[in-house]
Design a protein around this motif. Structure first.
Motif, PDB file in Angstrom:
ATOM      1  N   GLU A   1       0.822  -1.209   0.000  1.00  0.00           N
ATOM      2  CA  GLU A   1       0.000   0.000   0.000  1.00  0.00           C
ATOM      3  C   GLU A   1       0.852   1.254   0.000  1.00  0.00           C
ATOM      4  O   GLU A   1       2.042   1.225   0.314  1.00  0.00           O
ATOM      5  CB  GLU A   1      -0.883   0.019   1.249  1.00  0.00           C
ATOM      6  CG  GLU A   1      -0.075   0.160   2.525  1.00  0.00           C
ATOM      7  CD  GLU A   1      -0.873   0.623   3.733  1.00  0.00           C
ATOM      8  OE1 GLU A   1      -1.853   1.356   3.558  1.00  0.00           O
ATOM      9  OE2 GLU A   1      -0.475   0.259   4.841  1.00  0.00           O
ATOM     10  N   TYR A   2       0.219   2.350  -0.349  1.00  0.00           N
ATOM     11  CA  TYR A   2       0.769   3.681  -0.143  1.00  0.00           C
ATOM     12  C   TYR A   2      -0.145   4.294   0.909  1.00  0.00           C
ATOM     13  O   TYR A   2      -1.333   4.543   0.636  1.00  0.00           O
ATOM     14  CB  TYR A   2       0.739   4.478  -1.453  1.00  0.00           C
ATOM     15  CG  TYR A   2       1.334   5.856  -1.323  1.00  0.00           C
ATOM     16  CD1 TYR A   2       2.669   6.018  -0.981  1.00  0.00           C
ATOM     17  CD2 TYR A   2       0.579   6.992  -1.542  1.00  0.00           C
ATOM     18  CE1 TYR A   2       3.226   7.284  -0.858  1.00  0.00           C
ATOM     19  CE2 TYR A   2       1.119   8.256  -1.424  1.00  0.00           C
ATOM     20  CZ  TYR A   2       2.449   8.394  -1.080  1.00  0.00           C
ATOM     21  OH  TYR A   2       2.998   9.652  -0.951  1.00  0.00           O
ATOM     22  N   PRO A   3       0.352   4.474   2.147  1.00  0.00           N
ATOM     23  CA  PRO A   3      -0.522   4.849   3.268  1.00  0.00           C
ATOM     24  C   PRO A   3      -1.371   6.107   3.073  1.00  0.00           C
ATOM     25  O   PRO A   3      -2.431   6.218   3.670  1.00  0.00           O
ATOM     26  CB  PRO A   3       0.467   5.034   4.424  1.00  0.00           C
ATOM     27  CG  PRO A   3       1.619   4.156   4.070  1.00  0.00           C
ATOM     28  CD  PRO A   3       1.729   4.244   2.568  1.00  0.00           C
ATOM     29  N   LYS A   4      -0.956   7.041   2.218  1.00  0.00           N
ATOM     30  CA  LYS A   4      -1.735   8.267   2.006  1.00  0.00           C
ATOM     31  C   LYS A   4      -2.873   8.065   1.001  1.00  0.00           C
ATOM     32  O   LYS A   4      -3.741   8.916   0.871  1.00  0.00           O
ATOM     33  CB  LYS A   4      -0.819   9.393   1.522  1.00  0.00           C
ATOM     34  CG  LYS A   4       0.187   9.833   2.565  1.00  0.00           C
ATOM     35  CD  LYS A   4       1.074  10.934   2.028  1.00  0.00           C
ATOM     36  CE  LYS A   4       2.135  11.313   3.049  1.00  0.00           C
ATOM     37  NZ  LYS A   4       3.039  12.342   2.537  1.00  0.00           N
TER      38      LYS A   4
ATOM     39  N   CYS B   1      -6.233   2.682  -0.595  1.00  0.00           N
ATOM     40  CA  CYS B   1      -5.448   1.781   0.257  1.00  0.00           C
ATOM     41  C   CYS B   1      -5.979   1.796   1.689  1.00  0.00           C
ATOM     42  O   CYS B   1      -6.039   0.746   2.346  1.00  0.00           O
ATOM     43  CB  CYS B   1      -3.972   2.166   0.246  1.00  0.00           C
ATOM     44  SG  CYS B   1      -3.155   1.890  -1.348  1.00  0.00           S
TER      45      CYS B   1
ATOM     46  N   LYS C   1      -7.311  -1.469   3.601  1.00  0.00           N
ATOM     47  CA  LYS C   1      -6.737  -1.887   4.884  1.00  0.00           C
ATOM     48  C   LYS C   1      -7.844  -2.035   5.928  1.00  0.00           C
ATOM     49  O   LYS C   1      -7.870  -3.005   6.689  1.00  0.00           O
ATOM     50  CB  LYS C   1      -5.690  -0.878   5.345  1.00  0.00           C
ATOM     51  CG  LYS C   1      -4.880  -1.342   6.520  1.00  0.00           C
ATOM     52  CD  LYS C   1      -3.745  -0.355   6.778  1.00  0.00           C
ATOM     53  CE  LYS C   1      -2.729  -0.915   7.718  1.00  0.00           C
ATOM     54  NZ  LYS C   1      -1.570  -0.032   7.849  1.00  0.00           N
TER      55      LYS C   1
ATOM     56  N   ASP D   1       2.041  -5.889   6.155  1.00  0.00           N
ATOM     57  CA  ASP D   1       1.928  -4.588   5.504  1.00  0.00           C
ATOM     58  C   ASP D   1       3.277  -4.176   4.910  1.00  0.00           C
ATOM     59  O   ASP D   1       4.311  -4.338   5.547  1.00  0.00           O
ATOM     60  CB  ASP D   1       1.496  -3.567   6.564  1.00  0.00           C
ATOM     61  CG  ASP D   1       0.838  -2.355   5.980  1.00  0.00           C
ATOM     62  OD1 ASP D   1       0.854  -2.199   4.750  1.00  0.00           O
ATOM     63  OD2 ASP D   1       0.298  -1.554   6.760  1.00  0.00           O
ATOM     64  N   ARG D   2       3.246  -3.628   3.702  1.00  0.00           N
ATOM     65  CA  ARG D   2       4.481  -3.154   3.057  1.00  0.00           C
ATOM     66  C   ARG D   2       4.201  -1.851   2.319  1.00  0.00           C
ATOM     67  O   ARG D   2       3.266  -1.764   1.528  1.00  0.00           O
ATOM     68  CB  ARG D   2       4.978  -4.220   2.086  1.00  0.00           C
ATOM     69  CG  ARG D   2       6.254  -3.852   1.372  1.00  0.00           C
ATOM     70  CD  ARG D   2       6.834  -5.088   0.721  1.00  0.00           C
ATOM     71  NE  ARG D   2       7.595  -4.766  -0.458  1.00  0.00           N
ATOM     72  CZ  ARG D   2       8.057  -5.656  -1.322  1.00  0.00           C
ATOM     73  NH1 ARG D   2       7.809  -6.947  -1.126  1.00  0.00           N
ATOM     74  NH2 ARG D   2       8.745  -5.294  -2.364  1.00  0.00           N
ATOM     75  N   HIS D   3       5.000  -0.850   2.611  1.00  0.00           N
ATOM     76  CA  HIS D   3       4.905   0.469   1.973  1.00  0.00           C
ATOM     77  C   HIS D   3       5.480   0.344   0.562  1.00  0.00           C
ATOM     78  O   HIS D   3       6.663   0.065   0.389  1.00  0.00           O
ATOM     79  CB  HIS D   3       5.700   1.479   2.800  1.00  0.00           C
ATOM     80  CG  HIS D   3       5.463   2.901   2.455  1.00  0.00           C
ATOM     81  ND1 HIS D   3       5.743   3.431   1.213  1.00  0.00           N
ATOM     82  CD2 HIS D   3       4.994   3.920   3.199  1.00  0.00           C
ATOM     83  CE1 HIS D   3       5.456   4.720   1.212  1.00  0.00           C
ATOM     84  NE2 HIS D   3       4.988   5.039   2.411  1.00  0.00           N
TER      85      HIS D   3
ATOM     86  N   GLU E   1       8.528   2.913  -0.077  1.00  0.00           N
ATOM     87  CA  GLU E   1       9.723   2.680   0.733  1.00  0.00           C
ATOM     88  C   GLU E   1      10.350   1.326   0.432  1.00  0.00           C
ATOM     89  O   GLU E   1      11.562   1.163   0.531  1.00  0.00           O
ATOM     90  CB  GLU E   1       9.380   2.786   2.221  1.00  0.00           C
ATOM     91  CG  GLU E   1       9.019   4.195   2.636  1.00  0.00           C
ATOM     92  CD  GLU E   1       8.557   4.289   4.087  1.00  0.00           C
ATOM     93  OE1 GLU E   1       8.506   3.247   4.781  1.00  0.00           O
ATOM     94  OE2 GLU E   1       8.258   5.418   4.517  1.00  0.00           O
TER      95      GLU E   1
ATOM     96  N   ARG F   1      -2.162   0.181  -6.934  1.00  0.00           N
ATOM     97  CA  ARG F   1      -2.280  -0.250  -5.549  1.00  0.00           C
ATOM     98  C   ARG F   1      -3.716  -0.155  -5.089  1.00  0.00           C
ATOM     99  O   ARG F   1      -4.505   0.526  -5.743  1.00  0.00           O
ATOM    100  CB  ARG F   1      -1.352   0.594  -4.668  1.00  0.00           C
ATOM    101  CG  ARG F   1      -1.634   2.089  -4.823  1.00  0.00           C
ATOM    102  CD  ARG F   1      -0.570   2.933  -4.150  1.00  0.00           C
ATOM    103  NE  ARG F   1      -0.967   4.314  -4.236  1.00  0.00           N
ATOM    104  CZ  ARG F   1      -0.564   5.164  -5.155  1.00  0.00           C
ATOM    105  NH1 ARG F   1       0.268   4.786  -6.085  1.00  0.00           N
ATOM    106  NH2 ARG F   1      -0.984   6.408  -5.154  1.00  0.00           N
TER     107      ARG F   1
END
Length: 117
Positions: free
Chosen positions: A7-10, A14, A18, A30-32, A35, A95
């Motif tokens: 995911e891209y948290p912003k 996503c 989640k 969980d994986r950014h 990053e 994503r």
């Protein structure tokens, strides 16, 4: 069953995905996606496992996709070139991604995700 959730948290989609995972008690790692950008090897494996056209792995609504004018370039690129390009920046990848032992889900479509329950 535990799945890998990229995911891209912003990203609002996503966040919804989640929340869906948590609300349905689906175990996940969980994986950014920026990053820890997916490698070319991972992307190739996931693409083959998904059964989807490779173009479905591109974040076509993303700014970077548009800045690089990929809509015009992708049709002339080989699959290997496309995978290499995707592996350079997580913002190019659609994503969220869910990776299971025998499936890959790209994007968040609740009807498709119901199989995780």
């Amino acid at each position: 069953m535990s799945v890998l959730f990229l995911e891209y948290p912003k990203c609002t989609t996503c966040k919804k995905a989640k929340a869906w995972l948590e609300g349905n008690n689906v175990a996940f790692d969980d994986r950014h996606i920026v990053e820890q950008n997916p490698t070319a090897e991972e992307l190739k494996e996931w693409w083959q496992k998904s059964g989807l056209p490779l173009k479905k792995f591109f974040n076509t609504s993303g700014l970077l996709y548009k800045e690089l004018k990929l809509k015009d370039k992708i049709p002339t690129m080989t699959e290997e070139e496309q995978i290499e390009l995707l592996s350079t920046n997580g913002m190019l990848v659609k994503r969220p991604l869910i990776i299971g032992n025998d499936f890959v889900l790209v994007g968040f479509k609740e009807a498709e995700w119901d199989r995780l329950k």
